[in-house]
Design a protein around this motif. Structure first.
Motif, PDB file in Angstrom:
ATOM      1  N   LEU A  93       0.836  -1.204   0.000  1.00 50.94           N
ATOM      2  CA  LEU A  93       0.000   0.000   0.000  1.00 50.94           C
ATOM      3  C   LEU A  93       0.864   1.244   0.000  1.00 50.94           C
ATOM      4  N   GLN A  94       1.957   1.170   0.729  1.00 49.76           N
ATOM      5  CA  GLN A  94       2.820   2.347   0.802  1.00 49.76           C
ATOM      6  C   GLN A  94       3.454   2.640  -0.546  1.00 49.76           C
ATOM      7  N   GLU A  95       3.771   1.577  -1.269  1.00 47.82           N
ATOM      8  CA  GLU A  95       4.471   1.786  -2.528  1.00 47.82           C
ATOM      9  C   GLU A  95       3.534   2.269  -3.636  1.00 47.82           C
ATOM     10  N   LEU A  96       2.307   1.800  -3.587  1.00 49.58           N
ATOM     11  CA  LEU A  96       1.370   2.193  -4.646  1.00 49.58           C
ATOM     12  C   LEU A  96       0.668   3.489  -4.258  1.00 49.58           C
ATOM     13  N   LYS A  97       1.356   4.580  -4.510  1.00 51.69           N
ATOM     14  CA  LYS A  97       0.788   5.864  -4.110  1.00 51.69           C
ATOM     15  C   LYS A  97      -0.302   6.293  -5.088  1.00 51.69           C
ATOM     16  N   GLU A  98      -1.290   6.962  -4.567  1.00 50.43           N
ATOM     17  CA  GLU A  98      -2.359   7.547  -5.373  1.00 50.43           C
ATOM     18  C   GLU A  98      -3.099   6.527  -6.211  1.00 50.43           C
ATOM     19  N   GLU A  99      -3.173   5.314  -5.738  1.00 48.95           N
ATOM     20  CA  GLU A  99      -4.000   4.315  -6.414  1.00 48.95           C
ATOM     21  C   GLU A  99      -4.733   3.561  -5.326  1.00 48.95           C
ATOM     22  N   ASN A 100      -5.917   3.109  -5.626  1.00 46.70           N
ATOM     23  CA  ASN A 100      -6.615   2.320  -4.623  1.00 46.70           C
ATOM     24  C   ASN A 100      -7.217   1.027  -5.168  1.00 46.70           C
ATOM     25  N   TRP A 101      -6.802   0.654  -6.381  1.00 49.20           N
ATOM     26  CA  TRP A 101      -7.333  -0.597  -6.918  1.00 49.20           C
ATOM     27  C   TRP A 101      -6.864  -1.807  -6.121  1.00 49.20           C
ATOM     28  N   CYS A 102      -5.804  -1.614  -5.311  1.00 46.99           N
ATOM     29  CA  CYS A 102      -5.253  -2.740  -4.570  1.00 46.99           C
ATOM     30  C   CYS A 102      -5.974  -2.984  -3.248  1.00 46.99           C
ATOM     31  N   LEU A 103      -6.932  -2.133  -2.912  1.00 44.40           N
ATOM     32  CA  LEU A 103      -7.586  -2.267  -1.612  1.00 44.40           C
ATOM     33  C   LEU A 103      -8.218  -3.653  -1.367  1.00 44.40           C
ATOM     34  N   PRO A 104      -8.834  -4.278  -2.367  1.00 45.20           N
ATOM     35  CA  PRO A 104      -9.408  -5.608  -2.104  1.00 45.20           C
ATOM     36  C   PRO A 104      -8.394  -6.593  -1.530  1.00 45.20           C
ATOM     37  N   ILE A 105      -7.138  -6.449  -1.936  1.00 44.56           N
ATOM     38  CA  ILE A 105      -6.094  -7.326  -1.389  1.00 44.56           C
ATOM     39  C   ILE A 105      -5.998  -7.120   0.110  1.00 44.56           C
ATOM     40  N   MET A 106      -6.040  -5.850   0.503  1.00 50.57           N
ATOM     41  CA  MET A 106      -5.977  -5.544   1.926  1.00 50.57           C
ATOM     42  C   MET A 106      -7.205  -6.107   2.644  1.00 50.57           C
ATOM     43  N   TYR A 107      -8.370  -5.966   2.033  1.00 49.10           N
ATOM     44  CA  TYR A 107      -9.587  -6.459   2.690  1.00 49.10           C
ATOM     45  C   TYR A 107      -9.477  -7.933   3.048  1.00 49.10           C
ATOM     46  N   VAL A 108      -9.132  -8.748   2.060  1.00 53.35           N
ATOM     47  CA  VAL A 108      -9.141 -10.185   2.347  1.00 53.35           C
ATOM     48  C   VAL A 108      -8.047 -10.583   3.324  1.00 53.35           C
ATOM     49  N   THR A 109      -6.856 -10.008   3.161  1.00 46.96           N
ATOM     50  CA  THR A 109      -5.787 -10.427   4.067  1.00 46.96           C
ATOM     51  C   THR A 109      -6.099 -10.021   5.503  1.00 46.96           C
ATOM     52  N   CYS A 110      -6.672  -8.836   5.660  1.00 40.55           N
ATOM     53  CA  CYS A 110      -6.978  -8.371   7.009  1.00 40.55           C
ATOM     54  C   CYS A 110      -8.069  -9.228   7.648  1.00 40.55           C
ATOM     55  N   MET A 111      -9.067  -9.545   6.854  1.00 36.06           N
ATOM     56  CA  MET A 111     -10.141 -10.350   7.420  1.00 36.06           C
ATOM     57  C   MET A 111      -9.625 -11.739   7.781  1.00 36.06           C
ATOM     58  N   ASP A 112      -8.809 -12.310   6.901  1.00 37.20           N
ATOM     59  CA  ASP A 112      -8.272 -13.634   7.189  1.00 37.20           C
ATOM     60  C   ASP A 112      -7.412 -13.624   8.438  1.00 37.20           C
ATOM     61  N   LEU A 113      -6.682 -12.537   8.621  1.00 38.11           N
ATOM     62  CA  LEU A 113      -5.848 -12.454   9.819  1.00 38.11           C
ATOM     63  C   LEU A 113      -6.701 -12.501  11.081  1.00 38.11           C
ATOM     64  N   ARG A 114      -7.779 -11.742  11.054  1.00 34.86           N
ATOM     65  CA  ARG A 114      -8.658 -11.736  12.224  1.00 34.86           C
ATOM     66  C   ARG A 114      -9.259 -13.123  12.460  1.00 34.86           C
ATOM     67  N   LEU A 115      -9.679 -13.751  11.373  1.00 36.99           N
ATOM     68  CA  LEU A 115     -10.310 -15.062  11.518  1.00 36.99           C
ATOM     69  C   LEU A 115      -9.310 -16.103  12.027  1.00 36.99           C
ATOM     70  N   LEU A 116      -8.077 -15.994  11.549  1.00 32.35           N
ATOM     71  CA  LEU A 116      -7.071 -16.937  12.020  1.00 32.35           C
ATOM     72  C   LEU A 116      -6.779 -16.729  13.496  1.00 32.35           C
ATOM     73  N   ALA A 117      -6.696 -15.465  13.892  1.00 33.68           N
ATOM     74  CA  ALA A 117      -6.462 -15.175  15.308  1.00 33.68           C
ATOM     75  C   ALA A 117      -7.572 -15.773  16.153  1.00 33.68           C
ATOM     76  N   LEU A 118      -8.775 -15.618  15.665  1.00 35.53           N
ATOM     77  CA  LEU A 118      -9.927 -16.168  16.376  1.00 35.53           C
ATOM     78  C   LEU A 118      -9.824 -17.681  16.476  1.00 35.53           C
ATOM     79  N   LYS A 119      -9.455 -18.280  15.368  1.00 40.07           N
ATOM     80  CA  LYS A 119      -9.318 -19.734  15.321  1.00 40.07           C
ATOM     81  C   LYS A 119      -8.264 -20.191  16.330  1.00 40.07           C
TER      82      LYS A 119
END
Lengths: 725, 398
Positions: B94-120
């Motif tokens: 995210l830091q490297e891709l300045k002024e673009e936001n098409w990569c946000l879905p990548i962040m969404y899934v990884t973040c959600m998976d992290l939370r779910l794994l922590a829960l697990k």
């Protein structure tokens, strides 16, 4: 919360309480305010008293063995092992000047051990040597998890290890630096009494002037060692050996050189004696031991390895033989290998890889700290931190040197596996010598052929896998009292008290609390006890007791923050080890959440409570109180307040003022018209007597119908006053 | 699909800036995860050949997570650590891709998976400190959040701030689970100050309002709570029955406190009969019945965390009971003994006169009853002009 509030609190515990104040001098005294005429938690009182008396009993029965007189007054021979609790009420005043103490200590040890020390410095002493090996094996073989246990085990079993193994800097530092011999026209003759001394282990009749004679010293200590093994009780040295020794000493330029020289000479000579080649060996051709100053020069211009293969083979043979030699040294006949190993290999080693040397990772430092601890324990040296660190630095220097020269030669007696282990141990002292030669590299072909490559990152990662959270120190401090000081660095064992001391400390605080009710003092002491427990990782029933005590005192004095810290810890401790007061403190937690209006955590508690827990006296009361509090049922609330079990009243005190104001505002003044009697307010809001109640009302600006007797409150005109509440 | 195909697909998607397709390939609920060809512990060389930096680190970590998850038995704790590394790699991306936001879905899934794994991990490992892993995960999400929130200079259509709400929702889920609601406050403030806060995807808005509504409920701010939870309930599509029910569980008690009793049909539709039974008891002013219902469904109320809210409803039962007494007596000066008798009649046997006073006083203080008590005559004097028992919904919010 501190004294301010607790004083403001006083009016609520009015004259009526006077009768109870007598009882209050007992530790936790009267429960909530006033209303209960009989203290409703005698169980706790008994508990404390029982505990105190139990401790006293223990003290008496332990008078001889468990607690001991101080080590620094040389009153009894036992004193070396006895550790008292220091009653340093005025810490600065009674503390012995560290330097003086050290001196006394040294004297003391000199008296007792001066001769032993000679021997102890020698690595040829077979028995300590074995002990040492045991120690290595213990410490290496056991899992790190068991470290602490292991430590104790070592302490018990191998009491002598840490005094004998030559790492003991006390022994070394005790000796006055020996002046280097300038020249020897002729080396002094062997000590005449050798043969008679040789028969016993306690060849203790050295006179002090002999100590100054290096050569004699070496021969003495060697003959001691040999005599211990029962071999060759009589020692005569050949002329060439005397010359050789003298030559070696002449080479020395610094005290460090001299130390090194001494140790390697001892090694060589004992080795030769053990093999019976003392006389057959050509001492004139024996290479000089490598000295510190040589090394400094050579490090700048490393030499090429010579005859690697050759040496290596030889060494392997020697190593294998060494096994037998250790059992029966006299059977070995290997005239040439000795020379090769300790002559040429020492050069070769320098240039060959030392990739085995570990980096100076924190764990090693930690370990050497621990060794310091042992030392503290068994030499009874209680020293200030600065002294200790200086000592440590010195020790590290020395041990680095031992690992290269002393330990190397010791390694000759053991097989290569042991040497590995030995080297590992040596390495951990070997802080700065990352690329300097180490003992065992020559034993391993791989090592020899490997480039001199050192990767600290890899090594670190290996060491870092140890869980630092599980490494705890064991304290050695004997102070009964200690002020709390937030730790800003790793704790020093000499400043941490072990459990046996802490138990006295706790009793002491409890007694002082009973006497003086000095909260500042009690809090300070208890915090430092808690810190000592935390630092040492002690979590047992005693820990529970400490936290409970502090929680109770904090409750009594209205110190919410300390209470919260204690109850948070207690929550975890009860989960881990349980405790008889678990339910009582659970109830206090419920009350505490009422105080903080923490509905979320309250919900979690409700979730976790079982039916049995709900029916326990304290919890049932707390839950009922919570329920009526939630429904603003002030009437029932204050009724329950009057019936608080155990120490619940103290916590309710924290928010009773808040609830009284609410009750006055939302109920009494708001609802009753035209007026209401003060007596009614006193009763419903659980005031102890009318005067306090009226004073409280007046402080809130409530108006009375008749200002003279103040018996009737004028509700309508008081509306303005309470609307601000 | 073998590893090389997988990697080259991702490489191609990356070149075409297809964030949401990439996100499907690195989601732990994606279709590829059970593919054994991908369960390689270390594929760094291959990855670096097909996937460009900075995505390669993300893919590496993702593959390692997959590997640990499919060990037998599954090694969730190491998988969690790898997923953590994955999110950290996303942060870099995210830091490297300045002024673009098409990569946000990548962040969404990884973040959600992290939370779910922590829960697990936390559900599997009972011994571990509760909430510790979750909190660690939240810290990790926070680092993503900071980057998104800091991207304020970019135009609205390209700004990463559009990713904030998703992250906030993930963090809400963590904080609610570990009982640290106070940490939500700065997040709420950050979202509320956004000018385009109504333009977030509706699903994210619903989640957000649900949590903020719940928080307001715990803070006793019932009006706000009602507003947020109602929004969530009304906008949540009917097909998400489970989510609607969840919202309803918090919405109904709030509504009841504000004086709106639930309908039987609605409660039955969402299988929460508890509330209807409660409402019946309240309407009748039947305090005993109310207590019985509370007792009966205690576990449900406690588990959902609404016990403390629901028990406050009791005052409504009192109000209705007293109203009945008033209607029967038809007088403006009611002897409090009548109330006491009524209370005893509905099961409050051990109640005292003082408590009766107190209950009446509470009703008066909350505005649910207009009048005053004459202590000397032990009488409640109620208002003659207006109805002494105003509508609950009219006085709501005090």
């Amino acid at each position: 919360m501190d004294s301010d509030l607790s004083e403001a609190h006083e009016p609520k515990i009015p004259p009526l309480m006077g009768q109870n104040f007598g009882q209050k001098s007992n530790l936790f005294s009267q429960p909530p305010p006033n209303f209960t005429s009989t203290p409703s938690y005698p169980s706790y009182m008994n508990h404390i008293q029982q505990y105190a008396s139990r401790m006293q009993l223990q003290q008496m029965s332990n008078a001889g063995g468990f607690f001991r007189p101080p080590n620094f007054n040389n009153q009894s021979p036992n004193s070396l092992f006895n550790k008292p609790i220091r009653f340093n009420i005025n810490k600065q005043g009674t503390k012995v000047n560290p330097i003086m103490r050290q001196q006394q200590q040294q004297q003391h040890q000199n008296n007792n051990n001066s001769n032993n020390n000679m021997m102890n410095n020698s690595f040829m002493n077979n028995k300590p040597n074995q002990n040492m090996m045991n120690a290595f094996q213990n410490s290496n073989a056991k899992k790190r998890k068991n470290k602490k246990k292991n430590k104790n085990k070592n302490n018990n079993n191998n009491n002598s290890n840490y005094e004998d193994n030559g790492y003991n800097s006390n022994n070394i530092s005790m000796q006055p630096p020996l002046p280097p011999p300038i020249s020897f026209a002729k080396p002094p003759p062997p000590v005449p009494t050798q043969s008679s001394q040789g028969q016993s282990n306690q060849s203790q009749d050295f006179s002090s002037n002999q100590i100054n004679n290096d050569t004699a010293k070496i021969s003495d200590s060697i003959s001691d060692n040999l005599s211990q093994t029962g071999e060759k009780p009589v020692m005569e040295w050949p002329e060439s050996l005397y010359n050789y020794v003298a030559r070696c000493y002449m080479k020395c330029t610094t005290p460090i050189d001299k130390d090194m020289c001494e140790i390697s000479l001892k090694g060589k000579i004992t080795m030769a004696a053990n093999r019976g080649e003392l006389f057959t060996k050509d001492w004139d051709k024996e290479p000089m031991p490598v000295l510190h100053s040589d090394r400094l020069q050579q490090q700048t211009s490393p030499q090429k390895p010579a005859n690697n293969m050759f040496n290596k083979n030889k060494n392997v043979v020697a190593g294998q033989l060494a096994k037998y030699q250790q059992q029966s040294p006299s059977t070995s006949k290997r005239p040439s290998s000795f020379e090769d190993r300790f002559g040429k290999t020492s050069k070769k080693r320098r240039s060959s890889s030392s990739s085995r040397s570990r980096s100076n990772s924190p764990i090693k430092k930690r370990r050497s700290d621990e060794d310091d601890d042992y030392e503290d324990k068994y030499t009874n040296s209680i020293k200030p931190a600065t002294k200790a660190s200086k000592k440590k630095a010195k020790k590290e220097k020395q041990s680095a040197f031992y690992s290269k020269f002393g330990a190397n030669q010791v390694g000759g007696f053991v097989d290569s596996a042991d040497t590995e282990r030995l080297k590992k141990r040596a390495d951990r002292f070997n802080v700065k010598a990352k690329s300097s030669p180490t003992a065992s590299s020559s034993f391993n072909k791989k090592r020899l052929t490997m480039p001199s490559y050192f990767n600290p990152v890899v090594d670190d990662s290996v060491d870092d896998s140890i869980d630092f959270m599980n490494l705890h120190i064991v304290g050695t401090c004997r102070d009964l009292e200690k002020s709390f000081l937030r730790l800003t660095k790793a704790p020093d064992a000499s400043e941490v008290r072990p459990t046996d001391v802490l138990q006295y400390s706790l009793t002491n605080v409890q007694n002082k609390w009973k006497e003086k009710q000095d909260y500042y003092y009690a809090c300070d002491q208890l915090k430092s006890i808690r810190q000592d427990l935390t630092v040492q990782g002690i979590r047992d029933e005693f820990t529970v007791k400490v936290y409970e005590t502090h929680a109770r005192i904090a409750m009594e004095k209205g110190d919410h923050e300390e209470f919260n810290q204690c109850q948070t810890q207690l929550k975890m401790l009860y989960n881990e080890i349980g405790g008889e007061n678990q339910l009582e403190f659970l109830a206090y937690r419920v009350l505490y959440y009422i105080f903080t209006k923490n509905t979320l955590d309250m919900s979690s508690i409700l979730k976790s409570l079982s039916v049995e827990e709900r029916s326990s006296e304290c919890i049932a009361h707390a839950l009922k109180l919570r329920s009526v509090w939630a429904l603003n049922n002030y009437s029932r609330f204050f009724q329950l307040y009057r019936k608080s079990p155990k120490m619940s009243g103290f916590i309710i005190d924290w928010f009773v003022e808040r609830e009284r104001k609410l009750a006055l505002k939302n109920w009494i003044i708001k609802v009753y018209r035209p007026n209401i009697s003060s007596e009614f307010i006193k009763e419903t809001l659980a005031f102890s007597d009318l005067i306090t109640c009226v004073e409280w009302l007046m402080s809130l600006g409530i108006t009375f119908v008749n200002d003279d007797d103040k018996k009737i409150v004028d509700c309508k005109t008081s509306m303005n006053a309470v609307s601000a509440l | 699909m073998n590893l090389i195909q997988y990697l080259s697909t991702i490489g191609r998607l990356w070149n075409s800036y297809d964030g949401s397709s990439i996100s499907r390939f690195i989601s732990l609920s994606g279709s590829h995860i059970s593919n054994r060809n991908l369960h390689v512990e270390d594929a760094e060389n291959l990855v670096s050949r097909y996937v460009k930096s900075p995505l390669d680190d993300v893919i590496n970590a993702h593959l390692r997570t997959l590997y640990y998850m499919h060990e037998s038995p599954p090694n969730f704790s190491d998988a969690y650590k790898c997923q953590m590394a994955c999110v950290q790699a996303v942060v870099k991306l995210l830091q490297e891709l300045k002024e673009e936001n098409w990569c946000l879905p990548i962040m969404y899934v990884t973040c959600m998976d992290l939370r779910l794994l922590a829960l697990k991990c936390e559900t599997l490992d009972q011994g571990a400190k509760r909430g510790h892993l979750m909190e660690k995960a939240a810290e990790c999400l926070m680092s993503c959040f900071r980057i998104c929130a800091g991207d304020s200079r970019t135009e609205v259509k390209d700004t990463k701030r559009i990713g904030m709400l998703h992250l906030v929702n993930q963090m809400f889920k963590v904080y609610f689970r570990i009982n640290k609601l106070h940490l939500c406050k700065p997040l709420i403030r950050a979202i509320d100050s956004l000018s385009f806060k109504d333009q977030f995807p509706i699903s994210q808005q619903i989640t957000y309002k649900y949590f903020v509504g719940r928080k307001a409920m715990y803070d006793s701010d019932y009006k706000t709570s009602d507003e947020y939870l109602s929004f969530a309930f009304n906008h949540c599509p009917t097909k998400y029955w489970k989510n609607k029910r969840l919202i309803l569980i918090y919405l109904v008690p709030v509504k009841m406190l504000l004086g709106h009793m639930p309908l039987k049909e609605t409660m039955e539709k969402f299988k929460v009969p508890q509330f209807y039974e409660l409402a019946t008891a309240l309407k009748q002013g039947n305090v005993r019945n109310f207590d019985e219902v509370m007792q009966k469904y205690e576990a449900f109320f406690i588990d959902t965390g609404i016990y403390i809210i629901v028990e406050k409803l009791k005052i409504i039962a009192y109000r209705n009971l007293f109203k009945k007494v008033y209607l029967i007596l038809q007088t403006h000066q009611i002897d409090l003994q009548n109330f006491l008798n009524a209370l005893q009649f509905v099961g409050e046997e051990d109640i005292t006169m003082d408590e009766t006073h107190c209950i009446v006083a509470n009703l008066i203080a909350e505005g649910k009853l207009k009048g005053y008590i004459s202590y000397q005559h032990n009488k409640l004097v109620v208002s003659k002009q207006t109805s002494p028992f105003p509508n609950l919904s009219a006085i709501a919010g005090n």
